[in-house]
Design a protein around this motif. Sequence first.
Motif, PDB file in Angstrom:
ATOM      1  N   PRO A 256       0.815  -1.220   0.000  1.00  0.00           N
ATOM      2  CA  PRO A 256       0.000   0.000   0.000  1.00  0.00           C
ATOM      3  C   PRO A 256       0.849   1.270   0.000  1.00  0.00           C
ATOM      4  O   PRO A 256       0.413   2.309  -0.500  1.00  0.00           O
ATOM      5  N   ASP A 257       2.045   1.193   0.553  1.00  0.00           N
ATOM      6  CA  ASP A 257       2.977   2.327   0.541  1.00  0.00           C
ATOM      7  C   ASP A 257       4.109   2.076  -0.459  1.00  0.00           C
ATOM      8  O   ASP A 257       5.275   2.327  -0.180  1.00  0.00           O
ATOM      9  N   ARG A 258       3.718   1.565  -1.624  1.00  0.00           N
ATOM     10  CA  ARG A 258       4.693   1.148  -2.636  1.00  0.00           C
ATOM     11  C   ARG A 258       5.702   2.233  -2.977  1.00  0.00           C
ATOM     12  O   ARG A 258       6.908   1.971  -3.062  1.00  0.00           O
ATOM     13  N   HIS A 259       5.231   3.449  -3.192  1.00  0.00           N
ATOM     14  CA  HIS A 259       6.144   4.509  -3.622  1.00  0.00           C
ATOM     15  C   HIS A 259       7.215   4.763  -2.562  1.00  0.00           C
ATOM     16  O   HIS A 259       8.408   4.840  -2.889  1.00  0.00           O
ATOM     17  N   ALA A 260       6.820   4.875  -1.308  1.00  0.00           N
ATOM     18  CA  ALA A 260       7.785   5.124  -0.243  1.00  0.00           C
ATOM     19  C   ALA A 260       8.782   3.970  -0.125  1.00  0.00           C
ATOM     20  O   ALA A 260       9.987   4.185   0.095  1.00  0.00           O
ATOM     21  N   ARG A 261       8.287   2.747  -0.281  1.00  0.00           N
ATOM     22  CA  ARG A 261       9.178   1.590  -0.214  1.00  0.00           C
ATOM     23  C   ARG A 261      10.191   1.594  -1.361  1.00  0.00           C
ATOM     24  O   ARG A 261      11.372   1.280  -1.175  1.00  0.00           O
ATOM     25  N   LEU A 262       9.714   1.945  -2.565  1.00  0.00           N
ATOM     26  CA  LEU A 262      10.622   1.996  -3.709  1.00  0.00           C
ATOM     27  C   LEU A 262      11.672   3.089  -3.534  1.00  0.00           C
ATOM     28  O   LEU A 262      12.849   2.875  -3.835  1.00  0.00           O
ATOM     29  N   VAL A 263      11.260   4.244  -3.063  1.00  0.00           N
ATOM     30  CA  VAL A 263      12.217   5.328  -2.828  1.00  0.00           C
ATOM     31  C   VAL A 263      13.297   4.876  -1.853  1.00  0.00           C
ATOM     32  O   VAL A 263      14.501   5.072  -2.084  1.00  0.00           O
ATOM     33  N   ALA A 264      12.900   4.263  -0.763  1.00  0.00           N
ATOM     34  CA  ALA A 264      13.863   3.801   0.237  1.00  0.00           C
ATOM     35  C   ALA A 264      14.776   2.715  -0.327  1.00  0.00           C
ATOM     36  O   ALA A 264      15.996   2.722  -0.091  1.00  0.00           O
ATOM     37  N   ALA A 265      14.211   1.792  -1.095  1.00  0.00           N
ATOM     38  CA  ALA A 265      15.015   0.697  -1.649  1.00  0.00           C
ATOM     39  C   ALA A 265      16.005   1.201  -2.690  1.00  0.00           C
ATOM     40  O   ALA A 265      17.157   0.749  -2.730  1.00  0.00           O
ATOM     41  N   LEU A 266      15.581   2.135  -3.530  1.00  0.00           N
ATOM     42  CA  LEU A 266      16.486   2.683  -4.540  1.00  0.00           C
ATOM     43  C   LEU A 266      17.601   3.498  -3.892  1.00  0.00           C
ATOM     44  O   LEU A 266      18.762   3.415  -4.310  1.00  0.00           O
ATOM     45  N   ALA A 267      17.261   4.271  -2.869  1.00  0.00           N
ATOM     46  CA  ALA A 267      18.291   5.036  -2.172  1.00  0.00           C
ATOM     47  C   ALA A 267      19.341   4.105  -1.571  1.00  0.00           C
ATOM     48  O   ALA A 267      20.556   4.353  -1.687  1.00  0.00           O
ATOM     49  N   GLU A 268      18.888   3.031  -0.956  1.00  0.00           N
ATOM     50  CA  GLU A 268      19.831   2.068  -0.376  1.00  0.00           C
ATOM     51  C   GLU A 268      20.693   1.428  -1.456  1.00  0.00           C
ATOM     52  O   GLU A 268      21.916   1.280  -1.290  1.00  0.00           O
ATOM     53  N   LEU A 269      20.071   1.061  -2.592  1.00  0.00           N
ATOM     54  CA  LEU A 269      20.813   0.446  -3.689  1.00  0.00           C
ATOM     55  C   LEU A 269      21.920   1.372  -4.183  1.00  0.00           C
ATOM     56  O   LEU A 269      23.083   0.963  -4.302  1.00  0.00           O
ATOM     57  N   TYR A 270      21.578   2.620  -4.475  1.00  0.00           N
ATOM     58  CA  TYR A 270      22.553   3.530  -5.070  1.00  0.00           C
ATOM     59  C   TYR A 270      23.643   3.921  -4.079  1.00  0.00           C
ATOM     60  O   TYR A 270      24.821   3.995  -4.444  1.00  0.00           O
ATOM     61  N   LEU A 271      23.278   4.152  -2.823  1.00  0.00           N
ATOM     62  CA  LEU A 271      24.296   4.527  -1.847  1.00  0.00           C
ATOM     63  C   LEU A 271      25.234   3.364  -1.545  1.00  0.00           C
ATOM     64  O   LEU A 271      26.453   3.560  -1.413  1.00  0.00           O
ATOM     65  N   ASP A 272      24.704   2.151  -1.479  1.00  0.00           N
ATOM     66  CA  ASP A 272      25.567   0.984  -1.278  1.00  0.00           C
ATOM     67  C   ASP A 272      26.550   0.836  -2.437  1.00  0.00           C
ATOM     68  O   ASP A 272      27.739   0.549  -2.221  1.00  0.00           O
ATOM     69  N   ARG A 273      26.065   1.022  -3.650  1.00  0.00           N
ATOM     70  CA  ARG A 273      26.942   0.881  -4.820  1.00  0.00           C
ATOM     71  C   ARG A 273      27.977   2.007  -4.855  1.00  0.00           C
ATOM     72  O   ARG A 273      29.120   1.793  -5.260  1.00  0.00           O
ATOM     73  N   ALA A 274      27.569   3.216  -4.463  1.00  0.00           N
ATOM     74  CA  ALA A 274      28.513   4.332  -4.450  1.00  0.00           C
ATOM     75  C   ALA A 274      29.622   4.092  -3.419  1.00  0.00           C
ATOM     76  O   ALA A 274      30.802   4.360  -3.693  1.00  0.00           O
ATOM     77  N   ARG A 275      29.255   3.561  -2.256  1.00  0.00           N
ATOM     78  CA  ARG A 275      30.280   3.258  -1.251  1.00  0.00           C
ATOM     79  C   ARG A 275      31.228   2.165  -1.762  1.00  0.00           C
ATOM     80  O   ARG A 275      32.448   2.251  -1.591  1.00  0.00           O
ATOM     81  N   ALA A 276      30.670   1.146  -2.398  1.00  0.00           N
ATOM     82  CA  ALA A 276      31.505   0.077  -2.947  1.00  0.00           C
ATOM     83  C   ALA A 276      32.427   0.600  -4.042  1.00  0.00           C
ATOM     84  O   ALA A 276      33.508   0.044  -4.272  1.00  0.00           O
ATOM     85  N   HIS A 277      31.995   1.669  -4.699  1.00  0.00           N
ATOM     86  CA  HIS A 277      32.806   2.295  -5.750  1.00  0.00           C
ATOM     87  C   HIS A 277      33.925   3.155  -5.160  1.00  0.00           C
ATOM     88  O   HIS A 277      34.799   3.614  -5.890  1.00  0.00           O
ATOM     89  N   GLY A 278      33.899   3.361  -3.857  1.00  0.00           N
ATOM     90  CA  GLY A 278      34.936   4.161  -3.211  1.00  0.00           C
ATOM     91  C   GLY A 278      34.553   5.597  -2.948  1.00  0.00           C
ATOM     92  O   GLY A 278      35.412   6.413  -2.579  1.00  0.00           O
ATOM     93  N   CYS A 279      33.278   5.915  -3.114  1.00  0.00           N
ATOM     94  CA  CYS A 279      32.831   7.284  -2.883  1.00  0.00           C
ATOM     95  C   CYS A 279      32.859   7.579  -1.388  1.00  0.00           C
ATOM     96  O   CYS A 279      32.316   6.808  -0.584  1.00  0.00           O
ATOM     97  N   THR A 280      33.483   8.687  -0.995  1.00  0.00           N
ATOM     98  CA  THR A 280      33.635   9.025   0.420  1.00  0.00           C
ATOM     99  C   THR A 280      32.723  10.164   0.855  1.00  0.00           C
ATOM    100  O   THR A 280      32.843  10.655   1.974  1.00  0.00           O
ATOM    101  N   LEU A 281      31.810  10.589   0.007  1.00  0.00           N
ATOM    102  CA  LEU A 281      30.850  11.604   0.401  1.00  0.00           C
ATOM    103  C   LEU A 281      29.972  11.094   1.538  1.00  0.00           C
ATOM    104  O   LEU A 281      29.696   9.894   1.638  1.00  0.00           O
ATOM    105  N   ALA A 282      29.516  12.005   2.369  1.00  0.00           N
ATOM    106  CA  ALA A 282      28.595  11.625   3.437  1.00  0.00           C
ATOM    107  C   ALA A 282      27.292  11.116   2.834  1.00  0.00           C
ATOM    108  O   ALA A 282      26.882  11.543   1.746  1.00  0.00           O
TER     109      ALA A 282
END
Length: 311
Positions: A256-282
């Motif tokens: 029922p809260d699909r949009h909020a769940r997708l936003v949270a999941a995509l944010a986690e996906l991209y930030l995890d990948r950025a950290r694995a890429h060596g990005c040191t931004l907060a």
Amino acid sequence: MQPEHGIIAIDTGFCRPRFDASHLIVEDGRAAFVDVGTNHSVPRLLAALFAQGLPASAVDYVILTHVHLDHAGGAGALLRELPNATLIVHPRGARHMIDPSALVAGASAVYGEEEVRRSYGEPVPVPAERVVQAEDGHVIDLAGRPLLCLDTPGHARHHISIWDARSRAFFPGDTFGLSYREFDTARGAFVLPTTSPVQFEPDALRASIDRMLGYAPQAMYLTHYSRVGDVPRLAEDLKAQIDTMVRLAREHAAAPDRHARLVAALAELYLDRARAHGCTLADATMRELLDIDIELNAQGLEVWLQRGARG
């Protein structure tokens, strides 16, 4: 210093620095723009042209990868300043350049009317006689330099990518994703797909990426943002993320809260990948830089689900 292969990246000024690029290609005193930003971008594009010692009359083509307003919104206003230029656009996008009303309505539905007026200005119609519809395989002759137009759907059905054999590079619009320079590390560029509404088609997007790889490109000149190399690695990153994004969309499809769940999941996906890429931004900084794209990607995935998750 002469630009490499006569290609000049121009920051259009849209949203923030190094977010949205137009590219100027110069060949033997003639020129073409690839993607143009918004109405507000026109002075920057003309200044870049004049900095090359070229007059407005030297521009033969304004080439649009697709007609989303951050790529094409300023085309009509720019063409008013370029007496000899022809607009090159996908056949599905041509009518939206001749009459931008539906384009503005679609953007307003996503962003709101006030935001569209503020960010993009009022798109100027392009006279039909100045529009050339680039079918798959169409070749643009820029002073003897061939620029090949390929139909590359997946992000949008009105999308072409431009192959420049001189530089061994594509101008892929949004088909080859987004790569913001703030995320560059010693490992190179960071990339993520863009599934913004309303025509995301994952199978078509993967096929378009593979089609471009068939030309063995040495670089991609992205609209967001400019040149990236190491193309095979980035292509694999994009396809892996497309698969993950599709999986996430299906997992949350019935929530029922699909949009909020997708936003949270995509944010986690991209930030995890950025950290694995060596990005040191907060984390907060990375999230701020990606917020617009996280929101649009979530919306695009939802539209795809509503269509029945085909392709």
